[in-house]
Design an enzyme around this catalytic site. Structure first.
Site, PDB file in Angstrom:
ATOM      1  N   GLY A   1       0.829  -1.210   0.000  1.00 49.12           N
ATOM      2  CA  GLY A   1       0.000   0.000   0.000  1.00 49.12           C
ATOM      3  C   GLY A   1       0.860   1.255   0.000  1.00 49.12           C
ATOM      4  O   GLY A   1       0.568   2.234  -0.685  1.00 49.12           O
TER       5      GLY A   1
ATOM      6  N   ARG B   1       7.334   1.884   1.229  1.00 48.09           N
ATOM      7  CA  ARG B   1       7.663   0.467   1.424  1.00 48.09           C
ATOM      8  C   ARG B   1       8.056  -0.169   0.094  1.00 48.09           C
ATOM      9  O   ARG B   1       8.868  -1.093   0.063  1.00 48.09           O
ATOM     10  CB  ARG B   1       6.496  -0.281   2.028  1.00 48.09           C
ATOM     11  CG  ARG B   1       6.411  -0.027   3.494  1.00 48.09           C
ATOM     12  CD  ARG B   1       5.625  -1.111   4.157  1.00 48.09           C
ATOM     13  NE  ARG B   1       5.528  -0.856   5.569  1.00 48.09           N
ATOM     14  CZ  ARG B   1       4.597  -1.374   6.343  1.00 48.09           C
ATOM     15  NH1 ARG B   1       3.677  -2.160   5.829  1.00 48.09           N
ATOM     16  NH2 ARG B   1       4.591  -1.120   7.618  1.00 48.09           N
TER      17      ARG B   1
ATOM     18  N   ARG C   1       2.220  11.155  -8.868  1.00 52.21           N
ATOM     19  CA  ARG C   1       1.523  11.342  -7.580  1.00 52.21           C
ATOM     20  C   ARG C   1       2.300  10.760  -6.398  1.00 52.21           C
ATOM     21  O   ARG C   1       1.715  10.429  -5.372  1.00 52.21           O
ATOM     22  CB  ARG C   1       0.129  10.710  -7.601  1.00 52.21           C
ATOM     23  CG  ARG C   1      -0.812  11.466  -8.511  1.00 52.21           C
ATOM     24  CD  ARG C   1      -2.180  10.829  -8.532  1.00 52.21           C
ATOM     25  NE  ARG C   1      -3.008  11.525  -9.497  1.00 52.21           N
ATOM     26  CZ  ARG C   1      -4.110  12.187  -9.191  1.00 52.21           C
ATOM     27  NH1 ARG C   1      -4.546  12.231  -7.961  1.00 52.21           N
ATOM     28  NH2 ARG C   1      -4.804  12.799 -10.123  1.00 52.21           N
TER      29      ARG C   1
ATOM     30  N   ARG D   1      -0.328  -8.648  -3.418  1.00 49.75           N
ATOM     31  CA  ARG D   1      -0.368  -7.574  -2.425  1.00 49.75           C
ATOM     32  C   ARG D   1       0.477  -7.988  -1.222  1.00 49.75           C
ATOM     33  O   ARG D   1       0.381  -9.126  -0.747  1.00 49.75           O
ATOM     34  CB  ARG D   1      -1.819  -7.321  -2.003  1.00 49.75           C
ATOM     35  CG  ARG D   1      -1.930  -6.519  -0.721  1.00 49.75           C
ATOM     36  CD  ARG D   1      -3.266  -5.880  -0.505  1.00 49.75           C
ATOM     37  NE  ARG D   1      -3.494  -5.570   0.889  1.00 49.75           N
ATOM     38  CZ  ARG D   1      -2.860  -4.612   1.576  1.00 49.75           C
ATOM     39  NH1 ARG D   1      -1.933  -3.865   0.992  1.00 49.75           N
ATOM     40  NH2 ARG D   1      -3.128  -4.405   2.850  1.00 49.75           N
TER      41      ARG D   1
ATOM     42  N   SER E   1      -0.199  -4.835   5.540  1.00 50.41           N
ATOM     43  CA  SER E   1      -0.510  -5.149   6.924  1.00 50.41           C
ATOM     44  C   SER E   1      -2.011  -5.372   7.072  1.00 50.41           C
ATOM     45  O   SER E   1      -2.800  -5.002   6.196  1.00 50.41           O
ATOM     46  CB  SER E   1      -0.043  -4.018   7.838  1.00 50.41           C
ATOM     47  OG  SER E   1      -0.654  -2.823   7.437  1.00 50.41           O
TER      48      SER E   1
ATOM     49  N   ASP F   1      -1.739  -5.131  13.947  1.00 54.19           N
ATOM     50  CA  ASP F   1      -2.495  -4.734  15.138  1.00 54.19           C
ATOM     51  C   ASP F   1      -3.605  -5.759  15.340  1.00 54.19           C
ATOM     52  O   ASP F   1      -3.851  -6.574  14.451  1.00 54.19           O
ATOM     53  CB  ASP F   1      -3.073  -3.320  14.973  1.00 54.19           C
ATOM     54  CG  ASP F   1      -3.860  -3.152  13.698  1.00 54.19           C
ATOM     55  OD1 ASP F   1      -3.252  -2.783  12.673  1.00 54.19           O
ATOM     56  OD2 ASP F   1      -5.067  -3.417  13.707  1.00 54.19           O
TER      57      ASP F   1
ATOM     58  N   ARG G   1       8.632  -3.426  12.505  1.00 52.77           N
ATOM     59  CA  ARG G   1       7.867  -3.485  11.255  1.00 52.77           C
ATOM     60  C   ARG G   1       8.716  -3.894  10.069  1.00 52.77           C
ATOM     61  O   ARG G   1       8.272  -4.632   9.203  1.00 52.77           O
ATOM     62  CB  ARG G   1       7.174  -2.151  10.975  1.00 52.77           C
ATOM     63  CG  ARG G   1       5.989  -1.994  11.884  1.00 52.77           C
ATOM     64  CD  ARG G   1       5.193  -0.743  11.647  1.00 52.77           C
ATOM     65  NE  ARG G   1       4.232  -0.631  12.726  1.00 52.77           N
ATOM     66  CZ  ARG G   1       2.919  -0.608  12.568  1.00 52.77           C
ATOM     67  NH1 ARG G   1       2.394  -0.641  11.382  1.00 52.77           N
ATOM     68  NH2 ARG G   1       2.120  -0.531  13.605  1.00 52.77           N
TER      69      ARG G   1
HETATM   70  N1  HPA Z   1      -8.343  -2.163   9.666  1.00 50.20           N
HETATM   71  C1  HPA Z   1      -8.222  -1.995   8.353  1.00 50.20           C
HETATM   72  N2  HPA Z   1      -7.061  -2.105   7.729  1.00 50.20           N
HETATM   73  C2  HPA Z   1      -5.975  -2.389   8.453  1.00 50.20           C
HETATM   74  C3  HPA Z   1      -6.039  -2.569   9.824  1.00 50.20           C
HETATM   75  C4  HPA Z   1      -7.291  -2.467  10.462  1.00 50.20           C
HETATM   76  O1  HPA Z   1      -7.409  -2.622  11.692  1.00 50.20           O
HETATM   77  N3  HPA Z   1      -4.783  -2.825  10.269  1.00 50.20           N
HETATM   78  C5  HPA Z   1      -3.982  -2.805   9.185  1.00 50.20           C
HETATM   79  N4  HPA Z   1      -4.700  -2.545   8.086  1.00 50.20           N
END
Ligand code: HPA
Length: 234
Positions: A20, A24, A43, A87, A90, A204, A217
């Site tokens: 994304g 990175r 962009r 893809r 995270s 997370d 990370r």
């Molecule tokens: N929600 C949506 N996208 C994400 C999250 C999340 O908690 N963590 C990493 N990408």
């Protein structure tokens, strides 16, 4: 050149990794590719093409969310002849057995809506990964000893979600994690006759509130890049 990608014809490889975050993409290209060259900066959505173990690879940022990814994935497949799109990103963990730093390899990606859902009308299309890529990624992850989960994920339109009832139903139905891009990538790949996969690191956790410390990370992201590269060229 396309509307959103400045690469010249031939500058994009058939295999494209899509984080994304454009920074990175830069880090992964500098870390894992030989002779990486910047091929797109329109962009600020950086893209690089280089070599990995003798194979040509592009690493192109997708931006966050399905509308952004849709722009890049469409142009990569339609105009540049990309065939394999993976893809790397995270996600938030959604099951108690899914821990921070674990890798999720997404077999399917559920959504409420996506840029493509308008064309399906009453059909609930089931976006799914390419099986050969999926099984090669699972083998690569197991070889590395990375704790890996394989199953369904949820591609959300919002990061700051306000539907605890929906989260509860997903947990109940075994959804492993939440991110914001894979369902549209899988749908577009199906439409263009291409292969797609999402390899995700749990950054997370929705239930525990834990988050990956920023110093960790890079390492966990690196494992995911290697899994994606090994799967692409298995
Ligand atoms: N929600 C949506 N996208 C994400 C999250 C999340 O908690 N963590 C990493 N990408």
């Amino acid at each position: 050149m396309t509307v959103h990608i400045g690469a010249k014809p031939g500058e994009i490889a058939e295999t494209v990794l899509m984080p994304g975050d454009p920074y990175r993409a830069k880090w992964a290209a500098e870390t894992f590719l030989d002779n990486a060259e910047l091929v797109n900066e329109v962009r600020g959505m950086l893209g690089f093409t280089g070599m990995w173990r003798g194979n040509r690879v592009t690493i192109q940022g997708s931006g966050m969310g399905m509308p952004s990814l849709s722009i890049y994935a469409n142009e990569l497949m339609r105009d540049y002849g990309a065939q394999t799109l993976i893809r790397i990103g995270s996600c938030g963990g959604m099951q108690p057995h899914v821990g921070i730093r674990d890798v999720i390899i997404a077999m399917t990606a559920s959504t409420i809506t996506s840029p493509s859902s308008g064309i399906f009308r009453e059909l609930n299309f089931a976006p799914c990964a390419d099986y050969a890529l999926l099984s090669a990624a699972v083998a690569a992850a197991r070889n590395k000893g990375t704790k890996t989960h394989v199953g369904g994920i949820y591609s959300s339109d919002v990061f700051y979600a306000e539907r605890p009832d929906l989260d509860e139903q997903m947990v109940r139905h075994g959804i492993l994690g939440v991110e914001m891009e894979a369902a549209e990538l899988y749908t577009l790949a199906a439409r263009h006759g291409c292969r797609a996969l999402a390899v995700l690191t749990v950054s997370d956790h929705l239930q525990t509130g834990e988050a990956l410390p920023s110093e960790d990370r890079e390492k966990t992201f690196g494992d995911m890049v290697e899994i994606a590269l090994e799967a692409a060229f298995a």
